[in-house]
Enzyme design. Structure first.
Site, PDB file in Angstrom:
ATOM      1  N   LYS A  64      35.719  41.325  25.675  1.00 51.50           N
ATOM      2  CA  LYS A  64      34.857  40.205  26.259  1.00 51.50           C
ATOM      3  C   LYS A  64      33.476  40.768  25.849  1.00 51.50           C
ATOM      4  O   LYS A  64      32.515  40.078  26.025  1.00 51.50           O
ATOM      5  CB  LYS A  64      35.055  39.988  27.524  1.00 51.50           C
ATOM      6  CG  LYS A  64      36.362  39.069  28.109  1.00 51.50           C
ATOM      7  CD  LYS A  64      36.557  38.875  29.404  1.00 51.50           C
ATOM      8  CE  LYS A  64      37.254  37.565  29.575  1.00 51.50           C
ATOM      9  NZ  LYS A  64      37.419  37.256  31.254  1.00 51.50           N
ATOM     10  N   ASP A 100      34.001  31.514  32.989  1.00 51.25           N
ATOM     11  CA  ASP A 100      34.772  32.243  33.834  1.00 51.25           C
ATOM     12  C   ASP A 100      33.788  31.783  35.272  1.00 51.25           C
ATOM     13  O   ASP A 100      34.476  31.241  36.109  1.00 51.25           O
ATOM     14  CB  ASP A 100      34.526  33.830  33.972  1.00 51.25           C
ATOM     15  CG  ASP A 100      35.758  34.134  32.915  1.00 51.25           C
ATOM     16  OD1 ASP A 100      37.013  33.517  32.722  1.00 51.25           O
ATOM     17  OD2 ASP A 100      35.733  35.292  32.523  1.00 51.25           O
ATOM     18  N   TYR A 222      45.855  34.864  41.077  1.00 51.90           N
ATOM     19  CA  TYR A 222      46.881  33.862  41.047  1.00 51.90           C
ATOM     20  C   TYR A 222      48.392  34.524  41.127  1.00 51.90           C
ATOM     21  O   TYR A 222      49.412  33.827  40.975  1.00 51.90           O
ATOM     22  CB  TYR A 222      46.571  32.873  40.098  1.00 51.90           C
ATOM     23  CG  TYR A 222      46.506  33.447  38.633  1.00 51.90           C
ATOM     24  CD1 TYR A 222      47.593  33.611  38.047  1.00 51.90           C
ATOM     25  CD2 TYR A 222      45.138  33.689  38.351  1.00 51.90           C
ATOM     26  CE1 TYR A 222      47.585  34.176  36.735  1.00 51.90           C
ATOM     27  CE2 TYR A 222      45.224  34.229  36.864  1.00 51.90           C
ATOM     28  CZ  TYR A 222      46.227  34.213  36.238  1.00 51.90           C
ATOM     29  OH  TYR A 222      45.721  34.903  34.858  1.00 51.90           O
TER      30      TYR A 222
HETATM   31  P1  NAP Z   1      37.631  44.862  37.075  1.00 52.07           P
HETATM   32  O1  NAP Z   1      36.410  44.803  36.240  1.00 52.07           O
HETATM   33  O2  NAP Z   1      38.526  46.163  36.809  1.00 52.07           O
HETATM   34  O3  NAP Z   1      36.980  45.097  38.685  1.00 52.07           O
HETATM   35  C1  NAP Z   1      37.671  45.646  39.526  1.00 52.07           C
HETATM   36  C2  NAP Z   1      37.067  45.447  40.949  1.00 52.07           C
HETATM   37  O4  NAP Z   1      37.919  45.649  42.064  1.00 52.07           O
HETATM   38  C3  NAP Z   1      35.855  46.509  40.998  1.00 52.07           C
HETATM   39  O5  NAP Z   1      35.020  45.903  41.944  1.00 52.07           O
HETATM   40  C4  NAP Z   1      36.688  47.548  41.909  1.00 52.07           C
HETATM   41  O6  NAP Z   1      35.954  48.251  42.625  1.00 52.07           O
HETATM   42  C5  NAP Z   1      37.604  46.931  42.688  1.00 52.07           C
HETATM   43  N1  NAP Z   1      38.730  47.488  43.152  1.00 52.07           N
HETATM   44  C6  NAP Z   1      39.620  47.827  42.649  1.00 52.07           C
HETATM   45  N2  NAP Z   1      40.478  48.678  43.241  1.00 52.07           N
HETATM   46  C7  NAP Z   1      40.005  48.691  44.430  1.00 52.07           C
HETATM   47  C8  NAP Z   1      40.339  49.190  45.868  1.00 52.07           C
HETATM   48  N3  NAP Z   1      41.539  50.276  45.962  1.00 52.07           N
HETATM   49  N4  NAP Z   1      39.603  49.172  46.792  1.00 52.07           N
HETATM   50  C9  NAP Z   1      38.451  48.562  46.725  1.00 52.07           C
HETATM   51  N5  NAP Z   1      37.915  47.947  45.727  1.00 52.07           N
HETATM   52  C10 NAP Z   1      38.800  48.075  44.527  1.00 52.07           C
HETATM   53  O7  NAP Z   1      38.506  43.664  37.082  1.00 52.07           O
HETATM   54  P2  NAP Z   1      38.026  42.019  37.098  1.00 52.07           P
HETATM   55  O8  NAP Z   1      38.307  41.851  35.431  1.00 52.07           O
HETATM   56  O9  NAP Z   1      36.859  41.945  37.455  1.00 52.07           O
HETATM   57  O10 NAP Z   1      39.236  41.428  37.747  1.00 52.07           O
HETATM   58  C11 NAP Z   1      39.129  41.469  39.137  1.00 52.07           C
HETATM   59  C12 NAP Z   1      40.171  40.410  39.589  1.00 52.07           C
HETATM   60  O11 NAP Z   1      40.088  39.140  39.390  1.00 52.07           O
HETATM   61  C13 NAP Z   1      41.730  40.824  39.191  1.00 52.07           C
HETATM   62  O12 NAP Z   1      42.627  40.722  40.265  1.00 52.07           O
HETATM   63  C14 NAP Z   1      41.742  39.689  37.933  1.00 52.07           C
HETATM   64  O13 NAP Z   1      43.269  39.196  37.924  1.00 52.07           O
HETATM   65  C15 NAP Z   1      41.095  38.267  38.791  1.00 52.07           C
HETATM   66  N6  NAP Z   1      40.578  37.711  37.882  1.00 52.07           N
HETATM   67  C16 NAP Z   1      40.968  36.078  37.809  1.00 52.07           C
HETATM   68  C17 NAP Z   1      40.497  35.520  36.941  1.00 52.07           C
HETATM   69  C18 NAP Z   1      40.967  33.929  37.242  1.00 52.07           C
HETATM   70  O14 NAP Z   1      40.761  32.973  36.136  1.00 52.07           O
HETATM   71  N7  NAP Z   1      41.681  33.510  38.286  1.00 52.07           N
HETATM   72  C19 NAP Z   1      39.512  35.639  35.850  1.00 52.07           C
HETATM   73  C20 NAP Z   1      39.241  36.822  35.945  1.00 52.07           C
HETATM   74  C21 NAP Z   1      39.695  37.754  36.748  1.00 52.07           C
HETATM   75  P3  NAP Z   1      34.941  49.622  41.847  1.00 52.07           P
HETATM   76  O15 NAP Z   1      33.765  49.019  41.033  1.00 52.07           O
HETATM   77  O16 NAP Z   1      34.695  50.381  43.246  1.00 52.07           O
HETATM   78  O17 NAP Z   1      36.054  50.375  41.257  1.00 52.07           O
END
Ligand code: NAP
Length: 281
Positions: A64, A100, A222
């Site tokens: 991305k 998104d 989801y």
């Molecule tokens: P990412 O870039 O890896 O970001 C993960 C986030 O979660 C960061 O803010 C991280 O905090 C936090 N985190 C992870 N482990 C944690 C913990 N133990 N305690 C507190 N905070 C924690 O991931 P992403 O791509 O943004 O995706 C995040 C979520 O959104 C995923 O579950 C994904 O499946 C979902 N999502 C859904 C859609 C949809 O279409 N529905 C689309 C995109 C993503 P730090 O910064 O401190 O590491």
């Protein structure tokens, strides 16, 4: 004319199912297939796609952000987020979009009847999804978005990138979450907490008690369909929405870019949702 979704891994992606169902409903014979592209292989893929009739593709991990310098043009949302999930070949140029954030806003409107305009919102996380959603909520007129993240510096960096200055960084501890939630009408989870395969969970859910009685919780996750966060929200009588509608709506917006024309968005979202349900998602 062919469409694809690229990534690594990508074969688990729901995008082929969603897009194939929408294309079939439109009577289009365009195909939409998954294509494994490893990190570092994007330039080779773009050349191959051009030669093989690929006129558009969705991008997922790990591409991305890496796509940005390889594109000819980008829409404002993609430029602001610094990531694209949709790429179209138009008059020989690769154009990048990010659907998104827009997908999340449409999901809120369609799934919960919530318009972010004028709302105060608590948003958890500061990763890629959080950035797209937070900037889209701000652009959609949210009055204030508290961005709460475990790593505070990431929240600060994200908030500084909002041209409208509506994002405020916050810590992720129970006290901070409670203080933000008590001022908010909506809480959006953009962290991995509660996702299938994530070993961690929220330590406590007391911040949900601070939301107003008619408040709402939107979890981007989801899988599982009902996270512990959503179950806890429902126990408290709060409205709850999972991430499936966002997955659907970002695809509807992407398809409009691929076809370069407006679609009956509600009808397309319904078709895609039915297809996902039919597949047991
Ligand atoms: P990412 O870039 O890896 O970001 C993960 C986030 O979660 C960061 O803010 C991280 O905090 C936090 N985190 C992870 N482990 C944690 C913990 N133990 N305690 C507190 N905070 C924690 O991931 P992403 O791509 O943004 O995706 C995040 C979520 O959104 C995923 O579950 C994904 O499946 C979902 N999502 C859904 C859609 C949809 O279409 N529905 C689309 C995109 C993503 P730090 O910064 O401190 O590491």
């Amino acid at each position: 004319m062919r469409l694809q979704v690229i990534g690594d891994p990508v074969l688990h992606s729901k995008s082929p199912l969603i897009h194939t169902s929408m294309l079939a409903a439109l009577g289009s014979d365009m195909e939409y297939t998954p294509h494994v592209v490893r990190r570092g292989e994007l330039p080779r893929y773009l050349a191959w796609a051009r030669e093989n009739g690929v006129t558009g593709f969705n991008a997922t991990m790990p591409h991305k952000e890496d796509l940005l310098p390889l594109l000819d043009e980008m829409d404002p949302a993609a430029r602001a987020v610094g990531a694209v999930n949709t790429v179209c070949l138009r008059e020989g140029k690769w154009m990048g979009f990010n659907t998104d954030g827009g997908g999340a806003v449409e999901a809120l409107r369609d799934g919960l009847g919530i318009d972010p305009a004028g709302l105060t919102i608590t948003l958890l996380g500061a990763g890629g999804a959080a950035k797209a959603v937070a900037l889209a909520l701000s652009a959609a007129g949210a009055e204030r978005v508290f961005v709460c993240n475990r790593t505070l510096s990431r929240a600060e960096t994200l908030c500084a990138q909002d041209p409208l200055g509506r994002l405020t960084p916050n810590r992720f501890d129970a006290a901070a979450l409670g203080r933000c939630a008590e001022q908010s009408q909506l809480l959006v989870n953009c962290t991995n907490l509660g996702m299938a395969g994530c070993p961690h969970q929220f330590e406590d859910f007391s911040f949900l008690d601070a939301l107003p009685r008619d408040g709402a919780v939107f979890d981007l996750i989801y899988h599982p369909a009902k996270t512990e966060l959503l179950a806890q929200a429902e126990c408290r009588g709060l409205k709850a929405l999972n991430g499936l509608p966002m997955l659907v709506w970002q695809a509807v917006l992407a398809l409009e870019h691929f076809l370069d024309r407006p679609l009956d968005r509600g009808a397309m979202a319904a078709v895609a949702t039915d297809a996902l349900r039919g597949a047991g998602v």
